[in-house]
Each structure stands twice: as structure tokens, then as C-alpha cells.
Design an enzyme around this catalytic site. Structure first.
Site, PDB file in Angstrom:
ATOM      1  N   ASN A  59      33.897  52.280  39.822  1.00 16.08           N
ATOM      2  CA  ASN A  59      33.177  51.213  40.036  1.00 16.08           C
ATOM      3  C   ASN A  59      33.511  50.157  40.161  1.00 16.08           C
ATOM      4  OD1 ASN A  59      30.594  52.521  40.149  1.00 16.08           O
ATOM      5  ND2 ASN A  59      30.104  52.116  37.857  1.00 16.08           N
ATOM      6  N   THR A  60      35.116  49.636  39.656  1.00 15.18           N
ATOM      7  CA  THR A  60      35.708  48.499  39.722  1.00 15.18           C
ATOM      8  C   THR A  60      35.755  47.956  41.189  1.00 15.18           C
ATOM      9  OG1 THR A  60      37.141  48.815  37.717  1.00 15.18           O
ATOM     10  CG2 THR A  60      37.680  47.163  39.010  1.00 15.18           C
ATOM     11  N   GLY A  65      30.504  40.221  42.344  1.00 14.65           N
ATOM     12  CA  GLY A  65      30.142  38.818  42.041  1.00 14.65           C
ATOM     13  C   GLY A  65      31.219  37.847  41.382  1.00 14.65           C
ATOM     14  N   GLY A  66      31.950  38.319  40.459  1.00 15.83           N
ATOM     15  CA  GLY A  66      32.840  37.557  39.999  1.00 15.83           C
ATOM     16  C   GLY A  66      33.518  38.138  38.468  1.00 15.83           C
ATOM     17  N   HIS A 262      20.222  46.636  38.093  1.00 20.80           N
ATOM     18  CA  HIS A 262      20.348  45.450  38.515  1.00 20.80           C
ATOM     19  C   HIS A 262      19.260  44.932  39.355  1.00 20.80           C
ATOM     20  CE1 HIS A 262      22.369  42.442  41.174  1.00 20.80           C
ATOM     21  NE2 HIS A 262      23.425  42.408  40.340  1.00 20.80           N
ATOM     22  N   GLU A 275      24.859  39.304  42.452  1.00 20.63           N
ATOM     23  CA  GLU A 275      24.063  38.337  41.720  1.00 20.63           C
ATOM     24  C   GLU A 275      24.632  36.963  42.249  1.00 20.63           C
ATOM     25  OE1 GLU A 275      23.380  38.825  37.354  1.00 20.63           O
ATOM     26  OE2 GLU A 275      23.834  36.864  37.120  1.00 20.63           O
ATOM     27  N   ARG A 278      22.448  34.721  44.066  1.00 23.25           N
ATOM     28  CA  ARG A 278      21.692  33.807  43.389  1.00 23.25           C
ATOM     29  C   ARG A 278      22.203  32.440  42.702  1.00 23.25           C
ATOM     30  NH1 ARG A 278      19.037  37.648  39.667  1.00 23.25           N
ATOM     31  NH2 ARG A 278      20.637  39.151  40.793  1.00 23.25           N
ATOM     32  N   ARG A 299      19.746  39.663  34.033  1.00 22.61           N
ATOM     33  CA  ARG A 299      19.360  40.709  35.094  1.00 22.61           C
ATOM     34  C   ARG A 299      17.889  41.549  34.696  1.00 22.61           C
ATOM     35  NH1 ARG A 299      25.376  42.834  36.391  1.00 22.61           N
ATOM     36  NH2 ARG A 299      25.969  41.335  37.893  1.00 22.61           N
ATOM     37  N   HIS A 401      22.667  50.223  37.613  1.00 21.35           N
ATOM     38  CA  HIS A 401      23.696  49.425  37.863  1.00 21.35           C
ATOM     39  C   HIS A 401      24.890  49.613  36.774  1.00 21.35           C
ATOM     40  CE1 HIS A 401      26.449  46.413  39.721  1.00 21.35           C
ATOM     41  NE2 HIS A 401      26.397  45.730  38.810  1.00 21.35           N
ATOM     42  N   HIS A 402      24.520  49.447  35.483  1.00 23.15           N
ATOM     43  CA  HIS A 402      25.614  49.452  34.356  1.00 23.15           C
ATOM     44  C   HIS A 402      25.171  50.274  33.149  1.00 23.15           C
ATOM     45  CE1 HIS A 402      29.214  47.652  32.670  1.00 23.15           C
ATOM     46  NE2 HIS A 402      28.555  47.721  31.440  1.00 23.15           N
ATOM     47  N   GLU A 431      33.661  50.486  30.809  1.00 22.57           N
ATOM     48  CA  GLU A 431      32.451  50.987  30.558  1.00 22.57           C
ATOM     49  C   GLU A 431      32.161  52.315  29.858  1.00 22.57           C
ATOM     50  OE1 GLU A 431      30.461  50.954  34.805  1.00 22.57           O
ATOM     51  OE2 GLU A 431      28.457  51.301  33.913  1.00 22.57           O
ATOM     52  N   ARG A 441      23.729  43.460  30.307  1.00 24.23           N
ATOM     53  CA  ARG A 441      25.248  43.017  30.483  1.00 24.23           C
ATOM     54  C   ARG A 441      24.920  41.826  31.157  1.00 24.23           C
ATOM     55  NH1 ARG A 441      28.099  42.865  34.574  1.00 24.23           N
ATOM     56  NH2 ARG A 441      27.861  44.994  35.623  1.00 24.23           N
ATOM     57  N   GLY A 444      29.047  39.455  35.830  1.00 21.81           N
ATOM     58  CA  GLY A 444      30.551  38.551  35.352  1.00 21.81           C
ATOM     59  C   GLY A 444      31.302  39.212  34.403  1.00 21.81           C
TER      60      GLY A 444
HETATM   61  P1  ADP Z   1      35.884  50.896  34.436  1.00 19.54           P
HETATM   62  O1  ADP Z   1      35.294  49.771  35.105  1.00 19.54           O
HETATM   63  O2  ADP Z   1      35.551  51.010  33.092  1.00 19.54           O
HETATM   64  O3  ADP Z   1      37.429  50.503  34.662  1.00 19.54           O
HETATM   65  P2  ADP Z   1      35.482  52.481  36.512  1.00 19.54           P
HETATM   66  O4  ADP Z   1      34.290  52.999  36.920  1.00 19.54           O
HETATM   67  O5  ADP Z   1      36.069  51.338  37.306  1.00 19.54           O
HETATM   68  O6  ADP Z   1      35.380  52.068  35.095  1.00 19.54           O
HETATM   69  O7  ADP Z   1      36.759  53.692  36.691  1.00 19.54           O
HETATM   70  C1  ADP Z   1      36.620  54.942  35.904  1.00 19.54           C
HETATM   71  C2  ADP Z   1      37.403  55.986  36.504  1.00 19.54           C
HETATM   72  O8  ADP Z   1      37.567  57.097  35.798  1.00 19.54           O
HETATM   73  C3  ADP Z   1      36.513  56.127  37.935  1.00 19.54           C
HETATM   74  O9  ADP Z   1      37.779  56.154  38.911  1.00 19.54           O
HETATM   75  C4  ADP Z   1      36.446  57.516  37.452  1.00 19.54           C
HETATM   76  O10 ADP Z   1      36.408  58.664  38.720  1.00 19.54           O
HETATM   77  C5  ADP Z   1      37.283  58.186  36.472  1.00 19.54           C
HETATM   78  N1  ADP Z   1      37.128  59.289  35.800  1.00 19.54           N
HETATM   79  C6  ADP Z   1      35.860  59.754  35.085  1.00 19.54           C
HETATM   80  N2  ADP Z   1      36.102  60.809  34.517  1.00 19.54           N
HETATM   81  C7  ADP Z   1      37.195  61.356  34.751  1.00 19.54           C
HETATM   82  C8  ADP Z   1      37.919  62.413  34.197  1.00 19.54           C
HETATM   83  N3  ADP Z   1      37.100  63.359  33.479  1.00 19.54           N
HETATM   84  N4  ADP Z   1      39.109  62.848  34.633  1.00 19.54           N
HETATM   85  C9  ADP Z   1      39.800  61.642  35.300  1.00 19.54           C
HETATM   86  N5  ADP Z   1      39.275  60.572  35.878  1.00 19.54           N
HETATM   87  C10 ADP Z   1      37.909  60.352  35.632  1.00 19.54           C
END
Ligand code: ADP
Length: 466
Positions: A59-60, A65-66, A262, A275, A278, A299, A401-402, A431, A441, A444
Site C-alpha cells: 500500500n505504500t 497525499g503526504g 476514505h 485528500e 481538498r 475523513r 482505505h485503512h 498498518e 486515521r 498523512g
Molecule cells: P506498511 O504501509 O505497513 O508498510 P504495506 O502495505 O505498504 O504496509 O506493505 C506490506 C507488505 O507486506 C505488502 O507488500 C504485502 O504484500 C506484504 N505481505 C503481506 N503479507 C505477507 C506475507 N504473509 N508474507 C510476505 N509478505 C507479506
């Protein structure tokens, strides 16, 4: 003889043939996981990062947004002199309905500026962005200077740092399936690699950085039936397996029902309209062409306001002044879901609203901007009059969203077990954890969270290995 050896090898690799060792095993390659990996490697530890998807960043990558940080040099240079970590922490707690673990929220607020400086030291092209986000009492968003999405830039600098550090190995398409325990401590990970074979990895510590469960519709519906049918802005891997991994090691969970919708995603698609639009001066109108809320509310408040409008959708108005200076705005307004007009009449026709009503709404907004006062809805700042044609409108509706809930941690990013004590060898960040954002949340704060607690997890894990 040759045949027997091959069969034996095959049988071995079916169970867990390879034992690769590292000081630290990080599960997940988003902002939290890579920040933990880099911090531990900078402390001299060897690290293996497991990522189940074929790409890094989860998700990163989608964060737009920032990054919030209070008390930065860039804020000062922009004349924002009245912000402080305490203020950021209070905003996060108020926005989170005081459900947050205040100690975690304070750690976030105090360390976000150091996290931002750390990203700058790794080469991030970050500026301070004027305009406050929803639920914020000061302008504290930071991100790429041209307004491009923040997550892409975060991943660019983190992956570059990973490449520059020989002690980090990344294994993509490798899914962690279990945490290995010995005498009550986490000592490794069971994983399934690219070739579909299971194997074990041993390490002195494990950081869980698997992200949230915003794409796990089943779990979301179970926890919050009212979210049935909502689209999601999350990447396909956001399924929440980290929660099961942690539970298997005796972890406790917190705030699992706290799931954020969101307010502004494209209806039926879940494409996020950040966001920051806005915060940079855009505003919302309903399907009659009327404003209906203070767009800088948190939100959840804005999402609920949209759900009370006719059709449960709304429009976000973006003017050409913003498009000219902001890459994100340019991207949104050139997509096929946006409609446009060179005049109020044209825009109203494209939105299928009354031109007289839309004109009245726009005139009132310009007046609020000029008078620095929004008597109807109490928006604290307008930033721009948002009236430079050609103007665009994008339909929006709330989408998942989160996920604010997750694994319980303490301020050192240690995972807390059922005996209320840290589980030796297990850390978590980002997360997958709960408690930092409470019931909602603030926009940002996710990037601030993943970098801050990712670094803390990597540092504590490294320190405890000494
Ligand atoms: P954060 O924002 O908390 O860093 P992200 O969603 O950006 O979270 O990154 C979490 C990553 O962990 C994702 O790329 C997801 O595919 C990976 N992930 C989730 N479950 C597993 C798992 N069981 N084994 C390996 N990777 C995983």
C-alpha cells in the site's frame, strides 16, 4: 544410487530443505518493512526481507497525499511556526476519537520529523506542502516538491538504500506462513518461496510489517457489516495475514473494528482521489451542485456526510490553477472519470446539475475565500478561490482505505503477548499494528507511522541482539 539421491533431495525440499540465516527477518516490503530493514542493516545486522507479491511496496506505493511531521525546518521556512509534536499528537487523538494508545501517538508525533529528516538523508525530494489536511490544526504535510504522490518517492529512496546496503537480501514472491517459536520466543519464519516450496528461516528476531487488511472483504464485512459492497483503495496483497501470523505466536490485537472509509474514491472503481486535493483548495458539492460539509473535517466525518447526500456520492471540484502546479491534480483531471467545463454552464451540464445552483455555490466559495471565513460549514482555510477555468469535476464516494486495528505493540515496537508482556524476538510496525490511529486515521499520518515505527522496530531488534 543417483536416483535415490535425487528422490531424497526432492523429499527434503518438499518439507523445509533450506535453512538460511540472518540476524533479522522482516516480513513485508512496504515503508515499514524496508525502514526496519535499513535501520537494522545500518546498525550492522544482516537482514532478509520476505515479500509475498512480485513487487515491493504494498500500500505504500499507493500513498499519495503526504507525510505529516511537526516542527520541521521546512515548515519554519514556510512560516509555519506554531506547530509542535504535542499538537500533532492531539490532532491524531481527537481525529481518532481518543481511542488511540496515547503513548504510541506521542511517539509518532515526536519522531515523525526525525523520520522525515531520515528520508531526506536518503535522498528524498520532499518539500513542505501548504494547506492543512482534514482534522489538522497546522499545515504539516510533506512530499515531493512537484505534488507527485508521496509513496512512490518513499519507495524510490528506500529501495535505493536497500540496494546500497549489502547486508539486506530481498526475496520476492515469498510468503511467510508461520512464525517459528522456541521457549516462548520467536526464532524464525516458515515461508513458501517462488517455486511453491516451503522452507524455514532462522533469525534472532522477526519484524512483522505485512500491512493491513483493507482488501480482505470477508474480514471487513465480518467486522463491519455496514461496509458490505464498498470498493477498496488497497493493493491486492492487503489481506491481513500478518494478523494470523502474530496470533500464532501468542500476540494480542487491538481496535480490529476500526476500519477507515476514505471519503473520496471514484465510485465503483475505488481509485483514490487524494485528500491533498481538498487540502490544496478543492471542495465538494453534491449531486445538486451544493456544498454540504467542511471538506477539512476528518475523513470519517466527510465520508459520512457524502453518504447522506442524494445518490450517496458527491463531486470534487478541481480548478486549472491547481492542475498547473500539482502533478497529482493533472493526473486525476486527465483521467476518463473526470468531466470538464470552460464555463460554469459547461461544467454544470457535464455534472448534470443546475447551472444556477452551481454558480451560486462557486460564488459563495469565492466569497468565503476572500473573507477568509466560511460561515456555512466552518472550513478553517480555503487556500485558493478554486475558480480558474477550465474546471474539472470528479465523482467521489467512500471506499475502504485503512485498517487502524491490528497487532498490539508498545512504544519500542515490541509485540505484546497475552500475558501483557513483549513476545521475545517479535516486533511489528506499520498498518499491521493497532493503537497508533485509534478510531480514524488522520490523512498523512500513515507515512509518518510506517517510517517512524519501522525505524524503531529495526533499531530495537538490533539493540536487543547485542
Ligand atoms: P506498511 O504501509 O505497513 O508498510 P504495506 O502495505 O505498504 O504496509 O506493505 C506490506 C507488505 O507486506 C505488502 O507488500 C504485502 O504484500 C506484504 N505481505 C503481506 N503479507 C505477507 C506475507 N504473509 N508474507 C510476505 N509478505 C507479506
Amino acid at each position: 544410487m543417483k536416483k535415490i539421491a535425487a528422490a531424497t533431495l526432492a523429499a527434503l525440499s518438499m518439507s523445509f530443505a533450506w535453512a538460511a540465516d540472518a540476524d533479522l527477518i522482516v516480513i513485508g516490503s512496504g515503508g515499514a518493512g524496508l525502514s526496519a530493514a535499513i535501520t537494522a542493516a545500518q546498525a550492522g545486522k544482516s537482514v532478509i526481507v520476505l515479500e509475498k507479491m512480485a513487487y515491493l511496496g504494498g500500500n505504500t506505493n499507493r500513498s499519495e497525499g503526504g507525510m505529516n511531521a511537526a516542527g520541521t525546518k521546512q515548515q519554519l521556512a514556510h512560516g509555519v511556526t506554531d506547530d509542535s509534536p504535542m499538537r500533532m499528537s492531539l490532532d491524531a487523538q481527537k481525529g481518532g476519537h481518543w481511542l488511540n494508545d496515547p503513548a504510541l501517538t506521542l511517539v509518532l508525533a515526536e519522531n515523525a520529523r526525525h523520520a522525515e529528516e531520515w528520508l531526506l538523508s536518503l535522498g528524498a525530494d520532499f518539500c513542505h506542502r501548504m494547506g492543512r489536511g482534514g482534522g489538522q490544526t497546522a499545515a504539516r504535510r510533506h512530499g515531493p516538491c512537484d505534488g507527485s504522490p508521496v509513496g512512490v518517492e518513499v519507495m524510490r529512496v528506500l529501495t535505493k538504500a536497500v540496494k546500497d546496503l549489502p547486508k539486506i537480501e530481498i526475496r520476492k514472491q515469498t510468503r511467510a506462513t508461520e512464525l517459528l517459536m522456541k521457549d516462548g520466543a520467536v526464532v524464525g519464519v516458515k515461508a513458501v518461496g517462488k517455486d511453491g516450496k516451503a522452507y524455514s528461516l532462522e533469525g534472532s528476531a522477526v519484524v512483522l510489517a505485512t500491512g493491513g487488511f483493507g482488501n480482505n472483504q470477508k474480514l471487513i464485512e465480518k467486522l463491519r457489516p455496514e461496509y458490505k459492497g464498498f470498493k477498496t483503495t488497497n493493493h491486492p496483497g492487503a489481506m491481513g495475514e500478518g494478523i494470523d501470523l502474530a496470533l500464532g505466536a501468542g500476540a494480542t490485537l487491538v481496535d480490529m473494528r476500526e476500519i477507515q472509509a476514505h471519503p473520496t474514491a471514484v465510485p465503483g472503481k475505488g481509485i483514490l482521489i487524494s485528500e491533498s486535493m481538498r487540502a490544496s483548495g478543492s471542495y465538494l458539492v453534491n449531486n445538486e451542485g451544493r456544498r454540504f460539509t467542511n471538506e477539512l473535517n476528518p475523513r470519517d466525518v466527510v465520508a459520512n456526510a457524502i453518504l447522506q447526500q442524494p445518490g450517496k456520492t458527491a463531486w470534487i471540484l478541481i480548478d486549472n490553477a491547481l492542475v498547473q502546479k500539482n502533478k497529482l491534480a493533472k493526473g486525476y483531471t486527465s483521467a476518463d472519470y473526470a468531466v470538464h467545463g470552460n464555463t460554469v454552464e459547461e461544467l454544470a451540464a457535464a455534472m448534470k446539475v443546475s447551472p444556477a445552483v452551481l454558480k451560486e455555490t462557486m460564488d459563495k466559495y469565492v466569497k468565503a475565500y476572500n473573507e477568509k471565513k466560511d460561515p456555512e460549514f466552518g472550513r478553517p482555510e480555503m487556500i485558493t478561490p478554486c475558480n480558474v477555468f477550465p474546471m474539472s469535476a470528479i465523482p467521489v464516494a467512500p471506499a475502504i482505505h485503512h485498517t487502524m486495528g491490528g497487532v498490539r505493540i508498545n512504544t519500542h515496537a515490541q509485540v505484546i503477548g497475552t500475558n501483557a508482556k513483549p513476545i521475545p524476538g517479535l516486533y511489528a510496525a506499520g498498518e499491521v499494528t493497532g493503537g497508533v490511529h485509534g478510531g480514524n486515521r488522520i490523512g498523512g499520518n500513515a507515512v509518518a507511522d510506517i517510517i517512524t515505527f519501522g525505524r524503531i522496530a529495526g533499531q530495537t531488534a538490533a539493540d536487543n541482539m547485542k
